[in-house]
Design a protein around this motif. Structure first.
Motif, PDB file in Angstrom:
ATOM      1  N   PHE B 147       0.838  -1.209   0.000  1.00 24.85           N
ATOM      2  CA  PHE B 147       0.000   0.000   0.000  1.00 24.85           C
ATOM      3  C   PHE B 147       0.870   1.254   0.000  1.00 24.85           C
ATOM      4  N   ALA B 148       2.016   1.159  -0.620  1.00 24.20           N
ATOM      5  CA  ALA B 148       2.900   2.320  -0.715  1.00 24.20           C
ATOM      6  C   ALA B 148       3.701   2.215  -2.015  1.00 24.20           C
ATOM      7  N   VAL B 149       4.446   3.241  -2.321  1.00 22.07           N
ATOM      8  CA  VAL B 149       5.189   3.290  -3.591  1.00 22.07           C
ATOM      9  C   VAL B 149       6.191   2.131  -3.746  1.00 22.07           C
ATOM     10  N   PRO B 150       6.975   1.757  -2.696  1.00 23.14           N
ATOM     11  CA  PRO B 150       7.932   0.655  -2.890  1.00 23.14           C
ATOM     12  C   PRO B 150       7.266  -0.626  -3.372  1.00 23.14           C
ATOM     13  N   GLY B 151       6.081  -0.931  -2.870  1.00 21.98           N
ATOM     14  CA  GLY B 151       5.370  -2.137  -3.293  1.00 21.98           C
ATOM     15  C   GLY B 151       5.023  -2.085  -4.769  1.00 21.98           C
ATOM     16  N   ILE B 152       4.567  -0.916  -5.202  1.00 25.34           N
ATOM     17  CA  ILE B 152       4.191  -0.755  -6.614  1.00 25.34           C
ATOM     18  C   ILE B 152       5.420  -0.966  -7.502  1.00 25.34           C
ATOM     19  N   ILE B 153       6.536  -0.404  -7.053  1.00 25.98           N
ATOM     20  CA  ILE B 153       7.764  -0.556  -7.850  1.00 25.98           C
ATOM     21  C   ILE B 153       8.226  -2.014  -7.866  1.00 25.98           C
ATOM     22  N   LEU B 154       8.168  -2.669  -6.701  1.00 23.59           N
ATOM     23  CA  LEU B 154       8.571  -4.086  -6.641  1.00 23.59           C
ATOM     24  C   LEU B 154       7.715  -4.948  -7.568  1.00 23.59           C
ATOM     25  N   ALA B 155       6.398  -4.747  -7.478  1.00 27.13           N
ATOM     26  CA  ALA B 155       5.503  -5.558  -8.314  1.00 27.13           C
ATOM     27  C   ALA B 155       5.772  -5.305  -9.797  1.00 27.13           C
ATOM     28  N   THR B 156       5.996  -4.040 -10.146  1.00 32.23           N
ATOM     29  CA  THR B 156       6.257  -3.720 -11.550  1.00 32.23           C
ATOM     30  C   THR B 156       7.591  -4.317 -12.006  1.00 32.23           C
ATOM     31  N   LEU B 157       8.595  -4.270 -11.114  1.00 33.14           N
ATOM     32  CA  LEU B 157       9.886  -4.885 -11.427  1.00 33.14           C
ATOM     33  C   LEU B 157       9.706  -6.355 -11.767  1.00 33.14           C
ATOM     34  N   PHE B 158       8.929  -7.036 -10.899  1.00 31.52           N
ATOM     35  CA  PHE B 158       8.709  -8.461 -11.092  1.00 31.52           C
ATOM     36  C   PHE B 158       8.033  -8.734 -12.435  1.00 31.52           C
ATOM     37  N   ILE B 159       6.996  -7.965 -12.715  1.00 31.98           N
ATOM     38  CA  ILE B 159       6.221  -8.198 -13.935  1.00 31.98           C
ATOM     39  C   ILE B 159       7.045  -7.941 -15.191  1.00 31.98           C
ATOM     40  N   THR B 160       7.915  -6.921 -15.165  1.00 28.84           N
ATOM     41  CA  THR B 160       8.574  -6.508 -16.403  1.00 28.84           C
ATOM     42  C   THR B 160       9.974  -7.078 -16.579  1.00 28.84           C
ATOM     43  N   PHE B 161      10.408  -7.924 -15.620  1.00 30.98           N
ATOM     44  CA  PHE B 161      11.811  -8.310 -15.792  1.00 30.98           C
ATOM     45  C   PHE B 161      12.163  -9.226 -16.960  1.00 30.98           C
ATOM     46  N   PRO B 162      11.221  -9.972 -17.557  1.00 28.58           N
ATOM     47  CA  PRO B 162      11.662 -10.796 -18.695  1.00 28.58           C
ATOM     48  C   PRO B 162      11.946 -10.029 -19.988  1.00 28.58           C
ATOM     49  N   PHE B 163      11.387  -8.841 -20.153  1.00 27.25           N
ATOM     50  CA  PHE B 163      11.360  -8.253 -21.499  1.00 27.25           C
ATOM     51  C   PHE B 163      12.737  -8.091 -22.135  1.00 27.25           C
ATOM     52  N   VAL B 164      13.678  -7.467 -21.417  1.00 27.58           N
ATOM     53  CA  VAL B 164      14.994  -7.199 -22.009  1.00 27.58           C
ATOM     54  C   VAL B 164      15.756  -8.508 -22.234  1.00 27.58           C
TER      55      VAL B 164
END
Lengths: 347, 282
Positions: B147-164
Motif C-alpha cells: 500500500f505504498a510506492v515501494p510495493g508498486i515498484i517491486l511488483a512492476t519490477l517483477f512483472i517486467t523483468f523478462p522483457f529485455v
C-alpha cells in the motif's frame, strides 16, 4: 618467439580433448596442427592463445610461463575460423581496433594509427576496401582483413584456426601460397589448424599430427610423408593401400616383388605411386584387373581389383603420370601384373 | 516476440490461393482489427472529448490525475533501468557462461509471463504485508512497502523483468562469442570489449526490449492493483486511476487518463516499428 607446451590436458565434461600433450615449437616456424575433426587441434590452439585454460600443464611463450596470463596480455594474434570481423565497424576500424584499445600511455596517435593501418592493408593488398563493412567483402577478403587486424598489434605468435576452411577451392589455393610468402617476409612464429593434409603439406614448414587428443607424429612434411610413425599417420597423410598379412595377402605381396617380413602380424601400407603396372603377365606375378581410371590432371588414378583366395575382390589404387599411362595402353577389364616398389610396415 | 522476423520478401506463386480465398482472409483480418483494435481506441478518444476540449483538459489537470501520472512515470523511471541492467546481465550469463542451474534460470526468467499478475501482486502482499513473512519486522522498523510506492515498484519490477533478457538471449546466442574473443585477443579489456563490440551489436534488440519493458511498466494493472491499496493521490498509477474514475462515474476523467495510456501505446508502437526497420537494415 618459441612456444613450449608441457603436459597439457583438457577435458570437456567426460570427453578428454587433450591428454598430456607436450610440444616444442622453435622461433620463426610455420607449423600446421593437423588431424581429423574432434582430435583436439583447435582446443590446443585456443589454449596457446589463452582463450581456454588447460586442466593441467603449462604454456611457455619465449621462456616465460604464460599459463595463467589472460588472452589480452599474451601478445598473440588470433585469426578465427569464421574471421570474427567486427560487423559494425569498417575494415579500417577493424584493423585499428587493437591499436585504439591500448592504454593511453602506449596508444599511438590517430595519425600513426592511420599510417599503420594503411600499411597493413597494403600488405594484404586490400587498402582500396578500407571504408567497406565486413558484409560487403568476399570470404577471401575477410580472411585477409582478419589477418591484418591480428598483425596490427605486432603479435609474437600468430595463431590461425582453419584459416582456409570456409573458402572456395581456387581462393584457397592462392591464399595458401600467399600465407607462406607472408610468413617468409614477417618471420613471426605461426601455428595454423587444419584437417586438410594437402594444405598442411603445402603451407607448413613443420607438421604436428594429432589424433584423439594425442600427438601422433611431428616433423617436416617430407618426414611425415616418407616416414609415417604409425598406421594412423600413414592413413591420414596421403592415400594408402592397406595389405594385411593375416588376410593371406602375403603370397600376393611376395609375387609383387615386395620383401615380406616373417612375422605375419604386420600390415603393409603402400602409396599409390609406389605401385607399377605392366601388361606382361608371367607365371608367379601378382595380378589384378583394371576396373577403372580417373584423370587427376598430371596424374592418372587407377582402380585395380585384386581377387582374394575366397573369391571376393579388394580395390587397390595406383597412380602414375599421364604419359606413362598412355604408353601402358591398357583398357578397363585388362589383367595387369603389379609390382610394389616400397611399403611401410605397421603392427 | 521475435524482432528479427521479416515478412516474406515476395509472394510465392505456389502459395497463392484463389482470388476469393485471398480476399476473404484479408477482409476477415481487417474487420477483426477494426472491430477489436481500432473501434475501442476510437471510443476512448470520443468519450474523452465527449464534453469538449476543456472538460478533457480539466480532467487531466485534476491533482489526482497528475499524481497518478507522476507515480506512473516514477515507477517506469525506476524499473526500466533496473530491468535493463538485469536483462543484460542475465542474457550475458546465460549465453556466455556454463554454470549449474543455468537451464533453471532460463526457465525462471519467463515466470512473470506465465503467472497471473494478480498472483504476482499477492506474492508481495504475502511477503511484505502486515500479516506477511517480513510484516512484523517491517512494522517494527516503520518501513511501508505494501500500500505504498515501494510495493508498486517491486511488483512492476517483477512483472517486467523478462522483457529485455528475452530479446537479448536469442540474439546473443545466434551471434556467438567469436567477435568478443577477437576483441580480447587484440588486447581489449573486458569493459572495452563490452562497450565497443557487444553493445553495438545488441543495441537495437536492447532498445526494443527496453521499449516493451517501459510499455508494460506504465500499463501494468493487475499486480499493481493488489499491492497499491488505491489511495487517491498517493498510490494510484494511471491504469488504477482509470478504473477508480470509471467506477465513480467520472467518465471524462477515466477516458482522458485512458487516452494518455493509449497515446503512450501508439508512440511505443511507432518506435517499435522504427526499431524493427532499423534492425532489419543491419
Amino acid at each position: 618467439m618459441s612456444i613450449l607446451l608441457t603436459n597439457i590436458s583438457k577435458n570437456f565434461g567426460r570427453f578428454a580433448a587433450l591428454h598430456n600433450v607436450s610440444l616444442e615449437i622453435p622461433e620463426g616456424e610455420l607449423v600446421a596442427l593437423l588431424g581429423p575433426s574432434g582430435c583436439g587441434k583447435t582446443t590446443l590452439l585456443r589454449i596457446i592463445a589463452g582463450l581456454d585454460q588447460p586442466d593441467s600443464g603449462r604454456v611457455n611463450l619465449n621462456g616465460e610461463d604464460k599459463t595463467d596470463q589472460h588472452v589480452s596480455d599474451r601478445g598473440i594474434g588470433f585469426v578465427f575460423q569464421h574471421y570474427a570481423l567486427f560487423r559494425h565497424m569498417t575494415v579500417f576500424d577493424n584493423v585499428a581496433f587493437g591499436l585504439r584499445v591500448k592504454p593511453k600511455n602506449l596508444r599511438p596517435s590517430e595519425a600513426d594509427i592511420s599510417k599503420k593501418v594503411h600499411t597493413l592493408l597494403d600488405l594484404v593488398q586490400l587498402d582500396w576496401l578500407h571504408d567497406r563493412f565486413p558484409d560487403q567483402l568476399s570470404g577471401g577478403q575477410r580472411q585477409r582483413i582478419a589477418l591484418a587486424r591480428a598483425l596490427a598489434v605486432e603479435p609474437n605468435v600468430l595463431l590461425l584456426d582453419e584459416p582456409f576452411g570456409a573458402l572456395d577451392a581456387s581462393v584457397r589455393k592462392d591464399l595458401r601460397q600467399w600465407l607462406r610468402h607472408l610468413h617468409h617476409d614477417l618471420n613471426v612464429t605461426s601455428i595454423f589448424v587444419t584437417h586438410d593434409q594437402e594444405e598442411a603439406m603445402e603451407v607448413a614448414s613443420r607438421i604436428v599430427v594429432l589424433n584423439q587428443g594425442n600427438i601422433e607424429q611431428q616433423g617436416s612434411p617430407s618426414d611425415i610423408y616418407d616416414h609415417p610413425a604409425n598406421a594412423f599417420v600413414s592413413r591420414f597423410i596421403g592415400q594408402t593401400n592397406i595389405f594385411d598379412l593375416q588376410q593371406e595377402d602375403s603370397f600376393w605381396l611376395k609375387n609383387s616383388g615386395l620383401p615380406v617380413p616373417q612375422q605375419t602380424s604386420k600390415v603393409a601400407h603402400v602409396r599409390p605411386h609406389d605401385i607399377e603396372l605392366s601388361k606382361i603377365l608371367t607365371e608367379g606375378s601378382a595380378q589384378a584387373v583394371l576396373k577403372d581410371w580417373q584423370h587427376l590432371g598430371a596424374l592418372i588414378r587407377i582402380e585395380l581389383l585384386k581377387q582374394e583366395p575366397n573369391g571376393s575382390f579388394t580395390t587397390i589404387y595406383a597412380e602414375m603420370p599421364n604419359e606413362q599411362f598412355k604408353q601402358l595402353q591398357v583398357n578397363n577389364g585388362d589383367t595387369v601384373s603389379v609390382r610394389i616398389r616400397n611399403a611401410h610396415w605397421f603392427h | 516476440m521475435n524482432a528479427l522476423s521479416h515478412p516474406a520478401a515476395k509472394q510465392r506463386y505456389a502459395l497463392t490461393d484463389p482470388f476469393w480465398v485471398r480476399w476473404g482472409l484479408i477482409t476477415t483480418a481487417l474487420l477483426f482489427i477494426a472491430m477489436f483494435l481500432c473501434l475501442p481506441l476510437g471510443i476512448v478518444l470520443i468519450e474523452a472529448f465527449s464534453k469538449g476540449w476543456q472538460a478533457y483538459n480539466a480532467a487531466l489537470m485534476q491533482p489526482d490525475t497528475l499524481s497518478a501520472l507522476r507515480l506512473t512515470m516514477l515507477t517506469a523511471a525506476v524499473t526500466v533501468p533496473l530491468n535493463t541492467v538485469f536483462g543484460v546481465a542475465a542474457a550475458w550469463a546465460i549465453t556466455r557462461f556454463e554454470f549449474p542451474g543455468k537451464s533453471l534460470l532460463t526457465t525462471l526468467i519467463d515466470l512473470p509471463f506465465s503467472v497471473s499478475p494478480v498472483i504476482s501482486g499477492l506474492i508481495f502482499v504475502l511477503m511484505f504485508g502486515a500479516q506477511g513473512w517480513f510484516g512484523e519486522w517491517l512494522i517494527a522498523h516503520d518501513i511501508k512497502i505494501i500500500f505504498a510506492v515501494p510495493g508498486i515498484i517491486l511488483a512492476t519490477l517483477f512483472i517486467t523483468f523478462p522483457f529485455v533478457a528475452r530479446e537479448l538471449i536469442p540474439l546473443m546466442q545466434e551471434m556467438g562469442s567469436e567477435e568478443e574473443e577477437a576483441a580480447l585477443s587484440l588486447g581489449a579489456t573486458g569493459w572495452q570489449m563490452f562497450s565497443q563490440i557487444t553493445l553495438p551489436n545488441i543495441k537495437w534488440a536492447l532498445l526494443y526490449g527496453v521499449l516493451l519493458c517501459n510499455a508494460r511498466a506504465m500499463g501494468e494493472f493487475g499486480a499493481v492493483s493488489v499491492v497499491s491499496g488505491h489511495i487517491r493521490g498517493l498510490t494510484n498509477t494511471l491504469p488504477l486511476h482509470v478504473e477508480v474514475s470509471y467506477n465513480e462515474y467520472d467518465f471524462v476523467a477515466a477516458f482522458a487518463s485512458a487516452s494518455i495510456l493509449a497515446g503512450l501505446a501508439i508512440v511505443t508502437l511507432i518506435l517499435k516499428s522504427l526499431l524493427e526497420w532499423k534492425q532489419g537494415k543491419h
